[in-house]
Structure formats: structure tokens, C-alpha cells
Design an enzyme around this catalytic site. Sequence first.
Site, PDB file in Angstrom:
ATOM      1  N   ASP A   1       0.820  -1.216   0.000  1.00  0.00           N
ATOM      2  CA  ASP A   1       0.000   0.000   0.000  1.00  0.00           C
ATOM      3  C   ASP A   1       0.860   1.275   0.000  1.00  0.00           C
ATOM      4  OD1 ASP A   1      -2.663   0.883  -0.148  1.00  0.00           O
ATOM      5  OD2 ASP A   1      -2.621   1.502   1.955  1.00  0.00           O
TER       6      ASP A   1
HETATM    7  N1  LIG Z   1       4.055  11.819  11.365  1.00  0.00           N
HETATM    8  C1  LIG Z   1       3.428  12.667  10.566  1.00  0.00           C
HETATM    9  N2  LIG Z   1       3.638  13.993  10.665  1.00  0.00           N
HETATM   10  C2  LIG Z   1       2.991  14.854   9.855  1.00  0.00           C
HETATM   11  N3  LIG Z   1       2.114  14.501   8.907  1.00  0.00           N
HETATM   12  C3  LIG Z   1       1.860  13.206   8.765  1.00  0.00           C
HETATM   13  C4  LIG Z   1       2.499  12.214   9.562  1.00  0.00           C
HETATM   14  N4  LIG Z   1       2.050  10.996   9.191  1.00  0.00           N
HETATM   15  C5  LIG Z   1       1.166  11.224   8.200  1.00  0.00           C
HETATM   16  N5  LIG Z   1       1.059  12.541   7.928  1.00  0.00           N
HETATM   17  C6  LIG Z   1       0.197  13.203   6.945  1.00  0.00           C
HETATM   18  O1  LIG Z   1      -1.107  12.719   7.110  1.00  0.00           O
HETATM   19  C7  LIG Z   1      -1.553  12.056   5.928  1.00  0.00           C
HETATM   20  C8  LIG Z   1      -2.274  10.785   6.291  1.00  0.00           C
HETATM   21  O2  LIG Z   1      -1.440   9.949   7.077  1.00  0.00           O
HETATM   22  P1  LIG Z   1      -1.378   8.377   6.853  1.00  0.00           P
HETATM   23  O3  LIG Z   1      -0.853   8.095   5.509  1.00  0.00           O
HETATM   24  O4  LIG Z   1      -0.628   7.823   8.003  1.00  0.00           O
HETATM   25  O5  LIG Z   1      -2.920   8.028   6.948  1.00  0.00           O
HETATM   26  P2  LIG Z   1      -3.725   6.752   6.488  1.00  0.00           P
HETATM   27  O6  LIG Z   1      -5.134   7.089   6.714  1.00  0.00           O
HETATM   28  O7  LIG Z   1      -3.151   5.537   7.159  1.00  0.00           O
HETATM   29  O8  LIG Z   1      -3.424   6.667   4.946  1.00  0.00           O
HETATM   30  P3  LIG Z   1      -3.914   5.567   3.878  1.00  0.00           P
HETATM   31  O9  LIG Z   1      -5.105   6.142   3.228  1.00  0.00           O
HETATM   32  O10 LIG Z   1      -2.714   5.498   2.987  1.00  0.00           O
HETATM   33  O11 LIG Z   1      -4.143   4.295   4.651  1.00  0.00           O
HETATM   34  C9  LIG Z   1      -0.296  11.783   5.118  1.00  0.00           C
HETATM   35  O12 LIG Z   1      -0.575  11.811   3.755  1.00  0.00           O
HETATM   36  C10 LIG Z   1       0.638  12.884   5.538  1.00  0.00           C
HETATM   37  O13 LIG Z   1       0.402  14.042   4.759  1.00  0.00           O
END
Ligand SMILES: Nc1ncnc2c1ncn2[C@@H]1O[C@H](COP(=O)(O)OP(=O)(O)OP(=O)(O)O)[C@@H](O)[C@H]1O
Length: 427
Positions: free
Chosen positions: A300
Site C-alpha cells: 500500500d
Molecule cells: N508523522 C506525521 N507527521 C505529519 N504529517 C503526517 C504524519 N504521518 C502522516 N502525515 C500526513 O497525514 C496524511 C495521512 O497519514 P497516513 O498516511 O498515516 O494516513 P492513512 O489514513 O493511514 O493513509 P492511507 O489512506 O494510505 O491508509 C499523510 O498523507 C501525511 O500528509
Amino acid sequence: MNDRLEVELFDRPVGELAISGPLRSPEDWTFAYREDYLASDTPVALSVSLPLRAAPYAGASVRNWFCNLLPEGAVREAVSARLRIPDRDDFALLAAIGGECAGAVSIRAPDTAPIQRQDEETDLETLLYLQGSDAGEGSWALVGTPLRLSLAGAQDKIAVIAEPGGRLCLPRSDESSTHILKPDSRRFRGLRDLEALGLALARAIGLDAAHARPVEVANHPALLIERYDRTSGADGATLRLHQEDFCQALGYPGELKYEGQGGPGLVACSQLVRRLGLGPVAVQGLLDWVVFNALIGNADAHAKNLALLCDHKGRRRLAPLYDLVPTLVLPESLIDRAPALRIGTTQRIDDISADDWRMFARQTGYAPRFVLGRIAELADSLLAHLPSVGADIVTHGGNETRVQHATDIIMNNALRMLGKITHPGRG
Ligand SMILES: Nc1ncnc2c1ncn2[C@@H]1O[C@H](COP(=O)(O)OP(=O)(O)OP(=O)(O)O)[C@@H](O)[C@H]1O
Ligand SMILES: [Mg+2]
């Protein structure tokens, strides 16, 4: 209804986002930088896909960039329903929750003060107990509604302040959050442990990845992730850094984050890193992201899971790695095995051959021998650290059986890949 929104970057008004016409379709979006911003000291572009210029931008390039700031899937649906925003009205959703986005961007209706919540309770544990910590997809994102805070991604999440004593609070309207908190997935139980393991493993082998730790909030397992787009100023105050993901930087809409759906691939990502002149650390960082995800079996790793960071002087670099989940551990009936971004011709993250890696290297401008050498190096280090990293996650609240199962799968996957690049003849 607001059809004009003010966009701020690093707390400076940078331009106006507008929509016209009754259909509110992608071609109806415009964004123009303000003249006074362009004439100011060190104006910073919102995106590498929207360079500074006096002429307005119109259409998909604008819509795509801004919509990438919004939550996706079931979380988005829950937020839209709660705020009574029509399902597909991206502009209205941005107007409602764009007050604090990832990075240093704020979007608000002109002349409106930030929304103040009625009650002043900010203790997250209390709020979750009152609401119910398992009140469905998007329920954590909704805690503290009316919220003004938009984070991308399909997983439920909320931005919080982690106080030194460990208490988690919602930021007040004049405060910046310091951490992202993700409850364990309702769809993939135990995803929290897998993401904790992925991030900790990356850090253990020396990659620049977000700090995270498993926590329990309102009796619910969650992952507390330190925000890498925050730093401390001289007076200890929290300062924001700007960020954009690779869909935004390359001008793609979030709906196309998978290459197979028409989104950007690793060729475009590596060309971008080189075109921006981000330097050898970023060129190597991109390769390490691809290799590490292949080693842990993360199918992913799409273009919204890779980002650029940008400081207030416009200096860009690759953001620390985030959302590193060994999806191979999840049942194949629930999650596809094809890599989100193609590596050679493989259809499976757990079956990448030496020839796939050579093809990837040629297409993306890395020396094939260097790529194979880096895979061996990272695989050796990962295999050495995996047992202790797994044990540490369990000590911090991870489920022992699940973490053991995950480390077994990652170990087999890394060993298999190592075998393929060192003895390519053996299948
Ligand atoms: N540690 C962090 N610090 C700052 N921004 C972050 C961090 N982790 C993620 N982000 C921001 O938040 C957004 C979403 O985070 P993340 O990808 O972890 O979410 P998700 O819901 O698991 O995503 P997916 O849809 O890929 O499963 C990322 O695209 C990034 O812009
Ligand atoms: Mg993500």
C-alpha cells in the site's frame, strides 16, 4: 455558501481559492496568489505543481491539489454527514474543515474567526468516553466537532497535543497539534500493531521515519505518531513546516493514488526528486522507501504515502517516512498483493525478482548493482533488528500473538527477497 476562501501558508495570506458556476466541477476551481504575497520577502509556493506566478491557476491542477488535503473513504463520509455537506462537494468540505491542514496550510472563509468549540473540554480521554470511543468509522476524527482540522488518508485519525506528562488534548483554535492519533482500524483489527512495527523497524535500521508508539486511549488501542511537520522555535513554541504528498507535487488527484488506477508511478516520483535537485539524501531516501516497503511486504505504498517537507524559506526535502504497514500480514481476501507503485513487472509484493529490481533501477535512474546492494544491506539489518523491535512493541502493549505472526511473515519475506537477489536462479 462560501465560494471564496482565503488560503494561508505559515500564517501569511498567500492567495484566494474560488469556485464558480452551479455544478462546482473540477474546471470551476481557481487559485490566484495575492500580489502583495508575490512581492513580499521570500514568498513560498504552495506546491511544486503551483509555482509562484501572477496569473491565476484554473481547473484540475487547483482542484487536485486542494482535494488531496481532505480525508478519504468512510472517514470523509462520516465527517460530511455530520456537517451536512453534500457527499461530493469538496469545496464546501474544505471550507468547513480546512482551518488546519497537514503542513502549514490553513483555509478559511474571509472575515470569519476560527470556530470556537462551545465547551472548553480538551482532554481527549474524557471526550472519547463521553462520545464512545468506538462509535464507528470517522468517530475519532469527529471528536470535538465542530472541527476545523483536515488530515488526509482513509484511516480514522485526529490531531492532538501530547503534553509532557502524557495527557492528550485537542488543540484550541490558536494552538498547533504536535501528534497524530490513529485508533486501531475497525476494518483490519490489529493494524495499529502492524504500523507500530513498520515504523519502529524502519527507525531501528537507520531510516528517517516518524516516531510512533502504541497507546491505549479510552480503552481503545491507538497509535500516537509524532508530527514531523512541527518543530520547536527558540522560545519553545511549536512551529509548522509545510508538506505536500507526491500526488499533490505531481498534480494528481487523491483518487489516483494507485498507479494501476492511472496515478503516478515510481518513474515520475524519482524524476520529481531529481528535477527538484533535492540532492543525494533524497535520491537515496526514495530508494530506501521502495526497498523497505518491499522487504516488509507493504503493498500500500502509494503516492500519498510519500511527501515533501518545506520550511518557511522554501527549502524542500523528502519528509520522514510514514504509514509503513506490512500489508502482507493481512489476509489476501482483504488486501491486494500487487504493489501500489509498480516494481518491474511483478504482480505480487512477496514475489519481486532480481530482474524486476533491475528493470525498476533502469527506469528510475539508479545503478542496478547499487539497488541490489542496498536491498541486501537493508535486508541484513532488518533481519538482525526484527526480533528485538517486535519484542519492544509487545512490551509497549502490542498483541504478542499478532506481533509474532507479523515478524514471522516479514522475516520470511525478507529472506526470500535476499535469496532472489543473491541466487537469482533459484526462483
Ligand atoms: N508523522 C506525521 N507527521 C505529519 N504529517 C503526517 C504524519 N504521518 C502522516 N502525515 C500526513 O497525514 C496524511 C495521512 O497519514 P497516513 O498516511 O498515516 O494516513 P492513512 O489514513 O493511514 O493513509 P492511507 O489512506 O494510505 O491508509 C499523510 O498523507 C501525511 O500528509
Ligand atoms: Mg497513508
